[in-house]
Enzyme design. Sequence first.
Site, short mmCIF file in Angstrom:
data_model
loop_
_atom_site.label_atom_id
_atom_site.label_comp_id
_atom_site.label_asym_id
_atom_site.label_seq_id
_atom_site.Cartn_x
_atom_site.Cartn_y
_atom_site.Cartn_z
N LYS A 196 51.24 -48.01 -30.16
CA LYS A 196 50.95 -47.06 -29.09
C LYS A 196 52.09 -46.06 -28.99
O LYS A 196 53.25 -46.43 -28.79
CB LYS A 196 50.80 -47.82 -27.77
CG LYS A 196 50.57 -46.91 -26.58
CD LYS A 196 50.27 -47.69 -25.31
CE LYS A 196 50.13 -46.77 -24.12
NZ LYS A 196 49.92 -47.50 -22.88
N LYS A 249 46.77 -46.10 -31.11
CA LYS A 249 46.51 -45.21 -29.99
C LYS A 249 47.60 -44.15 -29.88
O LYS A 249 48.77 -44.51 -29.94
CB LYS A 249 46.50 -46.04 -28.70
CG LYS A 249 46.34 -45.24 -27.44
CD LYS A 249 46.51 -46.11 -26.24
CE LYS A 249 46.47 -45.21 -25.03
NZ LYS A 249 46.91 -45.88 -23.85
#
Length: 327
Positions: A196, A249
């Site tokens: 992330k 992400k």
Amino acid sequence: MAGFPTVRLRRLRGSEAVRRLAQETRLSPSSFVYPLFVTEAEGAATPIEPMPGCYQLPVSALADEAREVASLRIPAVLLFGLPNEKDGVGTQAYAPTGVVQEAVRAIKAAVPGLAVVTDVCLCEYTDHGHCGILDGATVDNDATLELLAKAAVSHAEAGADVVAPSAMMDGQVAAIRSALDASGFEDTPVMAYASKYASAFYGPFRVAADSSPQVGDRRGYQMDPANARMAMRELEQDAAEGADILMVKPALAYLDVLRQAREAFPHPLAAYNVSGEYSMIKAAGQLGWLDEGRVAMEVLTAIRRAGADILITYFAKDVARWLQREE
Ligand code: PBG
């Protein structure tokens, strides 16, 4: 090797039917996860300005929402909570009657077959807006682990099907796995926000979830967008800690990372098509500068082509409807 004129690659592009047969990547609602923002405030659904078509929903609206999502053959929702009260330690993140816990109960009661995934993080619940608890100006990794584990167990107790830690604390998957196992939830999978990035594409989400850090930013725990090898280390760690599903992400600016993750790990791979990726397309569509539907389908197809099995996207309901129309 044969070449032109024996080889004519356009032969497979001559008609809609043949193009369909030759298609390598197909979109289906079965790969979609639809994110929902659930507010503890009562009253009507509130539109989220930078995310047209998305709403902050009260718990009382979730049964209808869940039925709509399930009717579109989308298998799962991902829940984010907006509590009435925030404090320094994010108490409402792990309160047994917190907003997400109540939301899980409401959805499972209405549509038991719809999978409920919960975001496990503190940023929506802390008054300072960081993803963990603070020690001075830094987020205290190890002290945060215990609270994330408590939050995950409280979600599982409420009936969550999958928990998804997103705080980017080292060791969070292991801490959650062992807490779930110790509480009798050894069969509850963990979907790890493994790689992330500290991304400006989360901007609209922070409006939606009211979760902006009040001081500083998240670069002390989320990854530098410049790093791909580091993403592999993050994925390896989470896999070693027992993650069942790995996530990259954001998605669109990180297709290379998705591809590398696909090649390196056999796990189901999720990609989060984040708020800013959604807002850009919606905004350009509203201005008449892009064909929103076609661009959304192209982007989601590209994320699948890069290697994602699971697409977490605010477009899930729209695209499920568009796909139905095509059939
Ligand atoms: C953290 C979390 C964030 C998103 C999902 N989980 C925000 C952040 O890390 O700042 C962003 C999702 C999106 O932009 O759509 N709980």
